[in-house]
Design an enzyme around this catalytic site. Sequence first.
Site, PDB file in Angstrom:
ATOM      1  N   HIS A  34      -9.157  -5.405  -0.546  1.00  0.00           N
ATOM      2  CA  HIS A  34      -8.836  -6.544  -1.417  1.00  0.00           C
ATOM      3  C   HIS A  34      -7.369  -6.937  -1.253  1.00  0.00           C
ATOM      4  O   HIS A  34      -7.047  -8.113  -1.025  1.00  0.00           O
ATOM      5  CB  HIS A  34      -9.126  -6.172  -2.874  1.00  0.00           C
ATOM      6  N   GLU A  35      -6.484  -5.949  -1.372  1.00  0.00           N
ATOM      7  CA  GLU A  35      -5.054  -6.237  -1.263  1.00  0.00           C
ATOM      8  C   GLU A  35      -4.659  -6.602   0.158  1.00  0.00           C
ATOM      9  O   GLU A  35      -3.725  -7.381   0.376  1.00  0.00           O
ATOM     10  CB  GLU A  35      -4.237  -5.040  -1.759  1.00  0.00           C
ATOM     11  N   HIS A  38      -4.962 -10.336   0.514  1.00  0.00           N
ATOM     12  CA  HIS A  38      -3.785 -11.042  -0.002  1.00  0.00           C
ATOM     13  C   HIS A  38      -2.596 -10.884   0.946  1.00  0.00           C
ATOM     14  O   HIS A  38      -1.881 -11.847   1.233  1.00  0.00           O
ATOM     15  CB  HIS A  38      -3.400 -10.473  -1.372  1.00  0.00           C
TER      16      HIS A  38
END
Length: 372
Positions: A34-35, A38
């Site tokens: 997920h990170e 980003h």
Amino acid sequence: MGTDQGVGVVQENERMSTTIFSFILVLGILVFFHELGHFLAARFLGVGVEKFSLGFGPRLIGKTIGSTDYRVSAIPLGGYVKMVGEEEGSGETLPAEKIPFSFSHKPLIVRSAIVAAGPLFNLFLALVIFFGFFLFQGMPLLLPKIGGVGPHTPAQAAGLRAGDVVAAVNGSSVESWEDMASLIGGSGGKTVDLEVVREGGRVALRVTPDKIQSKNLFGEDIDRYVIGITASGDTMIRELTLFQAGGEALSQTWWLCKLTVVSIGKIIQGTLSVRTLGGPIMIAQMAGDQAKAGATHLLFFVALLSINLAVINLFPIPVLDGGHLLFFGIEAIIRRPLNLRMREIAQQIGIALLVLLMLFVFYNDLVRIFAS
């Protein structure tokens, strides 16, 4: 302590260790991807990244490369990417040399892409897992071979027998039990023509399905058309090409996304009990169970959770990625950022809702433990 008690304690400790390790591993994979979404989007679109952290709280270990501090933090229940100029309006003056790399100074489309990249990478993770499975393991299929014929059923009246293999329904060839059930179930109760393989030959039969009331995945009453047969349980593996594996992976990911959204909708409507919601304790227990079942089961569990995380993160709740995208959508309409005070109030409400949800799922987890 007796021998049996000692063995029991050792087994319980091993089970607990497996559960904890599996939980940390699963959560770490989900948070990392997920990170990473980003992070990669930010770097690709020219936004500086100050911190990439797995976990919250105090820094345990890490290394600074360039201007980014890559770290593992003390509380392993999430993670974050801290970008340059991300906290616009905090009162902190950004040095002039950092403005070209500031998140808040980038165009709206760039900020939206960076925020959306987290959930999209979770979907990408699930897609990769499914693709790898279908490519290297193939597609498992339950064969349309009859294991049993119920008494006083349309199947018995039509002359079907245990061991028969249904080859076609109304002229459409079937490869799996699911294909056959779908064609019979979609008949609307009309008589269907079956082509059956029996003792090396082919037999043509006609059968009229009965309508029965059954339950769907959400416990709702539905009407089904059946003929009264059960599967033999025989399976086969269909090998897939690269493109077929990709198609099946996309189909599986899309179906699970849809199922997640529908499930949340059913909970909001009250059709599906809120008792089905689980928190970290339930996830840890399930991760441990899947790890014991094997690496493939654990990977499928990671894919399922990754899809859930992606869908939930896209909900328009402040503090979630979907909340940020909602603010950006409002900004696009009114042609200016939403008032800082309004954003702060919305985020406080969002945090309160998430805290209440966490308390509730913890309560559900504890009820399950003490009720078992």
